[in-house]
Design a protein around this motif. Structure first.
Motif, mmCIF file in Angstrom:
data_model
loop_
_atom_site.group_PDB
_atom_site.id
_atom_site.type_symbol
_atom_site.label_atom_id
_atom_site.label_comp_id
_atom_site.label_asym_id
_atom_site.label_seq_id
_atom_site.Cartn_x
_atom_site.Cartn_y
_atom_site.Cartn_z
ATOM 1 N N ASP A 1 18.894 -0.774 55.171
ATOM 2 C CA ASP A 1 19.911 -1.828 55.218
ATOM 3 C C ASP A 1 21.323 -1.270 55.259
ATOM 4 O O ASP A 1 22.290 -2.027 55.327
ATOM 5 C CB ASP A 1 19.759 -2.756 54.015
ATOM 6 C CG ASP A 1 19.962 -2.026 52.688
ATOM 7 O OD1 ASP A 1 19.749 -0.798 52.669
ATOM 8 O OD2 ASP A 1 20.325 -2.676 51.691
ATOM 9 N N THR A 2 21.447 0.046 55.232
ATOM 10 C CA THR A 2 22.783 0.664 55.243
ATOM 11 C C THR A 2 23.249 0.998 56.661
ATOM 12 O O THR A 2 24.316 1.592 56.820
ATOM 13 C CB THR A 2 22.791 1.944 54.393
ATOM 14 O OG1 THR A 2 21.828 2.863 54.913
ATOM 15 C CG2 THR A 2 22.441 1.623 52.943
ATOM 16 N N VAL A 3 22.441 0.658 57.682
ATOM 17 C CA VAL A 3 22.823 0.911 59.076
ATOM 18 C C VAL A 3 22.749 -0.402 59.853
ATOM 19 O O VAL A 3 22.062 -1.347 59.441
ATOM 20 C CB VAL A 3 21.910 1.978 59.730
ATOM 21 C CG1 VAL A 3 22.055 3.320 59.043
ATOM 22 C CG2 VAL A 3 20.453 1.533 59.696
ATOM 23 N N ASP A 4 23.472 -0.456 60.990
ATOM 24 C CA ASP A 4 23.422 -1.674 61.800
ATOM 25 C C ASP A 4 22.219 -1.639 62.729
ATOM 26 O O ASP A 4 21.435 -0.672 62.738
ATOM 27 C CB ASP A 4 24.727 -1.860 62.583
ATOM 28 C CG ASP A 4 25.034 -0.691 63.522
ATOM 29 O OD1 ASP A 4 24.071 -0.074 64.037
ATOM 30 O OD2 ASP A 4 26.224 -0.384 63.745
ATOM 31 N N SER A 5 22.053 -2.668 63.531
ATOM 32 C CA SER A 5 20.845 -2.815 64.350
ATOM 33 C C SER A 5 20.698 -1.688 65.369
ATOM 34 O O SER A 5 19.599 -1.159 65.573
ATOM 35 C CB SER A 5 20.873 -4.170 65.071
ATOM 36 O OG SER A 5 22.052 -4.304 65.841
ATOM 37 N N GLN A 6 21.797 -1.297 66.018
ATOM 38 C CA GLN A 6 21.724 -0.235 67.016
ATOM 39 C C GLN A 6 21.369 1.099 66.367
ATOM 40 O O GLN A 6 20.526 1.850 66.866
ATOM 41 C CB GLN A 6 23.058 -0.130 67.758
ATOM 42 C CG GLN A 6 23.026 0.866 68.910
ATOM 43 C CD GLN A 6 24.369 0.942 69.633
ATOM 44 O OE1 GLN A 6 25.412 0.725 69.015
ATOM 45 N NE2 GLN A 6 24.345 1.237 70.914
ATOM 46 N N GLN A 7 21.981 1.367 65.229
ATOM 47 C CA GLN A 7 21.680 2.615 64.525
ATOM 48 C C GLN A 7 20.244 2.635 64.010
ATOM 49 O O GLN A 7 19.571 3.667 64.056
ATOM 50 C CB GLN A 7 22.668 2.784 63.355
ATOM 51 C CG GLN A 7 24.107 3.074 63.774
ATOM 52 C CD GLN A 7 25.054 3.060 62.589
ATOM 53 O OE1 GLN A 7 24.826 2.357 61.600
ATOM 54 N NE2 GLN A 7 26.145 3.832 62.683
ATOM 55 N N LEU A 8 19.757 1.482 63.535
ATOM 56 C CA LEU A 8 18.393 1.415 63.024
ATOM 57 C C LEU A 8 17.385 1.710 64.128
ATOM 58 O O LEU A 8 16.391 2.411 63.906
ATOM 59 C CB LEU A 8 18.114 0.039 62.420
ATOM 60 C CG LEU A 8 16.715 -0.163 61.818
ATOM 61 C CD1 LEU A 8 16.448 0.843 60.714
ATOM 62 C CD2 LEU A 8 16.562 -1.588 61.291
ATOM 63 N N GLN B 1 22.105 -5.068 51.908
ATOM 64 C CA GLN B 1 23.465 -5.017 52.425
ATOM 65 C C GLN B 1 23.568 -5.651 53.809
ATOM 66 O O GLN B 1 24.525 -6.354 54.101
ATOM 67 C CB GLN B 1 23.940 -3.560 52.486
ATOM 68 C CG GLN B 1 24.017 -2.889 51.113
ATOM 69 C CD GLN B 1 24.587 -1.483 51.207
ATOM 70 O OE1 GLN B 1 25.382 -1.180 52.094
ATOM 71 N NE2 GLN B 1 24.174 -0.618 50.280
ATOM 72 N N ASN B 2 22.585 -5.396 54.672
ATOM 73 C CA ASN B 2 22.615 -5.936 56.030
ATOM 74 C C ASN B 2 21.714 -7.166 56.077
ATOM 75 O O ASN B 2 20.506 -7.059 56.267
ATOM 76 C CB ASN B 2 22.148 -4.875 57.024
ATOM 77 C CG ASN B 2 22.388 -5.287 58.470
ATOM 78 O OD1 ASN B 2 22.617 -6.467 58.758
ATOM 79 N ND2 ASN B 2 22.337 -4.334 59.380
ATOM 80 N N ASP C 1 21.327 -9.323 58.259
ATOM 81 C CA ASP C 1 20.742 -9.642 59.565
ATOM 82 C C ASP C 1 19.263 -9.286 59.609
ATOM 83 O O ASP C 1 18.497 -9.878 60.373
ATOM 84 C CB ASP C 1 21.477 -8.886 60.675
ATOM 85 C CG ASP C 1 22.920 -9.358 60.832
ATOM 86 O OD1 ASP C 1 23.206 -10.490 60.387
ATOM 87 O OD2 ASP C 1 23.734 -8.594 61.377
#
Length: 622
Positions: free
Chosen positions: A323-330, A364-365, A367
């Motif tokens: 949850d510490t990264v955004d969708s593209q990074q994940l 945290q994220n 989304d």
């Protein structure tokens, strides 16, 4: 006629009711030294059976006596070993609580006892004589059979291993330390304390390794340097509102963070990889944890994952702190993780990866909240399934050990008999250099699957370290031990599993309501009993039927392993293939297994020209 399983079960029941039960006794010729003190037997050192466990000891190791009413010794105390004497005393205290246990728990307990007896009487003697425990995995004890399912967590430091255990337990466990720096410098076994008045405590490694009721005694082989880095966090399952009730059903093993960079050069004071291999063989699930920000696999981590070889079915991957990264990074992190694992875990199957944030902090994220929640449920469901299938996994481990012990004994016997009288060291060195060719020779002679053989380098190293390349210390192989072990693998273990599944289903109320006209209901008028049919069905499914049938190619190896002449096997196939389509469905397979059982039990048994009406499955009767 009646099958071997039914006759032996009936005999055991008769003996339990009317006389001593000796069906679990180890055969005299299988044991050459005392099980406890390893004193060799001789004319002056006699053999004595422990009436409870059936193992063989010298007189000084069997000075205790106890009543054993369940085995037919209700009137006078009988000779038992020290371990069984202690167990009997504990059982006497637990008798009242056993009656209040659920039916399912009593069934599992009886199945475990039967499994222990099969191991003790037919597998353990072969392991002891050929030092299987020194070469590979230590001899199994009662505590290994009685242990709750264990879950091993492995990963770099600060990936969230301790936080994951806290998350599942609902509270801190004794001695827990969590921080961004490497805080866990030891192996911590987190187990439950179910006593009503029990409290949290920590058992140091040296004390833990000598407790007979814990399955960790063989860890003493790694020395004091390791035991100083081992502890058991005994956690009360009744305090804090029963938050850690999950520990009533399973145990967690928290490991030190895997070293990387300069720390790897310094190393550890004990065999880290060897310890991981020890736990991998005894754990029911292995969780490899990765941090979304730290995907590197160091040399030590690579070696630790390599130690998990042979336990691929237990491995699950957890991508934590996702949850510490955004969708593209994940998306990129997940791809990079799979690429890295593909170079280390060399299996054609893709490992199951659970993505989420497994701790008690808010996500945290948001989304990915729904995705993480589904992943969490899937992982929890996978872990919750472990207690329900613990018996089957223990049987699977015993089967793996039995096959490995048989192969090990055949390798030792093959090399020992090939040694010349002169220049033995040179001849042994040549054979060890050409081990793959020796494996092929054993495979052709004894029909042992090549997949059962250990890696040549593993066997060479173990023979040097554990036996100093001295094959003279091994006794000649008693072929009756191989026959006994084959009977356990081919008959008793599958039937024990089938009988256990049948009883558990009845206890859970999961038995289907099948009428007398249902073609899948084992019929009372069928020669194959319902217990046998359940066992044969389990074996049938294990062989991987295609469209509900097994072809000749799939069954050839199974049939050849029976040792029956080819002419008899040909006639047996014709009898079992009732619809003459060149393959066997589950009912035809049951008929074949029944006829094989009768033929191997009685060498004079003659196959009929055609099946009797009572041998024809109800589903096949016109």
């Amino acid at each position: 006629t009646s099958s071997t399983w039914r006759s032996s079960t009936a005999a055991a029941m008769s003996q339990a009711n009317n006389g001593p039960d000796q069906t679990h006794w180890v055969k005299d010729e299988f044991v050459l030294q005392c099980t406890a003190c390893q004193t060799p037997f001789s004319m002056s050192v006699r053999k004595h059976h422990c009436r409870r466990c059936g193992e063989i000891f010298c007189a000084p190791c069997t000075t205790k006596s106890a009543l054993l009413p369940k085995l037919g010794y209700a009137k006078s105390p009988q000779r038992v070993c020290e371990s069984c004497f202690s167990a009997v005393k504990i059982e006497e205290q637990d008798n009242s609580s056993e009656q209040s246990q659920p039916e399912e728990a009593r069934i599992e307990r009886k199945t475990i006892e039967s499994l222990k007896r099969l191991y003790t009487s037919g597998i353990k003697p072969l392991e002891v004589q050929f030092k299987f425990g020194d070469f590979y995995s230590p001899i199994m004890s009662d505590a290994d059979f009685n242990a709750k399912p264990m879950i091993l967590l492995l990963g770099s430091y600060s990936v969230g291993k301790s936080s994951f255990i806290k998350y599942l337990c609902g509270r801190d466990f004794p001695g827990m330390r969590i921080g961004p720096e490497p805080t866990t410098d030891r192996f911590t076994i987190v187990c439950g304390n179910d006593d009503r008045n029990g409290s949290d405590s920590i058992i140091p490694g040296n004390a833990l390794a000598v407790q007979a009721d814990k399955p960790f005694r063989s860890l003493q082989g790694f020395g004091s340097a390791f035991l100083d880095h081992l502890e058991c966090a005994v956690t009360s399952t009744r305090s804090h509102g029963g938050a850690s009730s999950i520990l009533r059903h399973m145990t967690f093993v928290d490991t030190p963070g895997v070293l990387s960079g300069e720390k790897q050069r310094i190393g550890r004071s004990y065999d880290f990889t060897g310890v991981i291999e020890w736990f991998a063989g005894r754990c029911d699930r292995i969780l490899l944890l990765f941090d979304a920000h730290k995907l590197d696999i160091s040399d030590e981590f690579r070696a630790a994952i390599g130690a998990l070889r042979g336990h691929d079915d237990k491995i699950r991957i957890v991508l934590n702190k996702a949850d510490t990264v955004d969708s593209q990074q994940l998306l990129r992190v997940h791809g990079a993780l799979m690429w890295s694992l593909g170079k280390v875990i060399r299996t054609p199957e893709v490992c199951r990866v659970y993505v989420g944030s497994f701790w008690d902090k808010p996500i945290q994220n948001v989304d990915f909240k729904d995705l993480f929640e589904r992943e969490r449920r899937d992982l929890i469901t996978d872990l919750k399934s472990l207690p329900n299938s613990a018996i089957v996994r223990k049987m699977n481990e015993v089967v793996k050990r039995a096959r490995a012990a048989k192969t090990h004994a055949l390798i030792i016997e093959h090399l020992r008999t090939k040694l010349p009288y002169w220049s033995r060291e040179k001849a042994l060195a040549q054979m060890l250099d050409s081990l793959p060719e020796e494996y092929q020779a054993i495979h052709r002679k004894h029909n042992v699957p090549l997949g059962d053989f250990p890696r040549p380098e593993t066997f060479r190293r173990a023979l040097k370290e554990k036996a100093d390349n001295n094959l003279a210390q091994f006794p000649p192989l008693n072929q009756r031990m191989i026959v006994e072990l084959n009977e356990i693998l081919a008959s008793y273990l599958p039937r024990l599993q089938g009988a256990h599944s049948s009883l558990i289903n009845k206890a859970r109320g999961n038995m289907p309501a099948l009428g007398s006209d249902n073609p899948f209901q084992p019929d009372a008028d069928w020669e194959v009993s319902s217990e046998e049919f359940a066992a044969f069905t389990a074996e049938f499914e294990a062989l991987g039927p295609v469209s509900g049938k097994l072809g000749g190619d799939q069954l050839r190896k199974t049939l050849m392993e029976t040792g029956l002449p080819k002419e008899k096997l040909r006639h047996l196939w014709d009898l079992a293939d009732i619809d003459a389509d060149g393959s066997l469905d589950v009912h035809e397979f049951a008929v074949a297994k029944f006829l094989i059982s009768e033929s191997t039990r009685d060498q004079d048994f003659q196959l009929p020209d055609k099946l009797s009406p009572r041998l024809v499955p109800p589903a096949k009767r016109s």
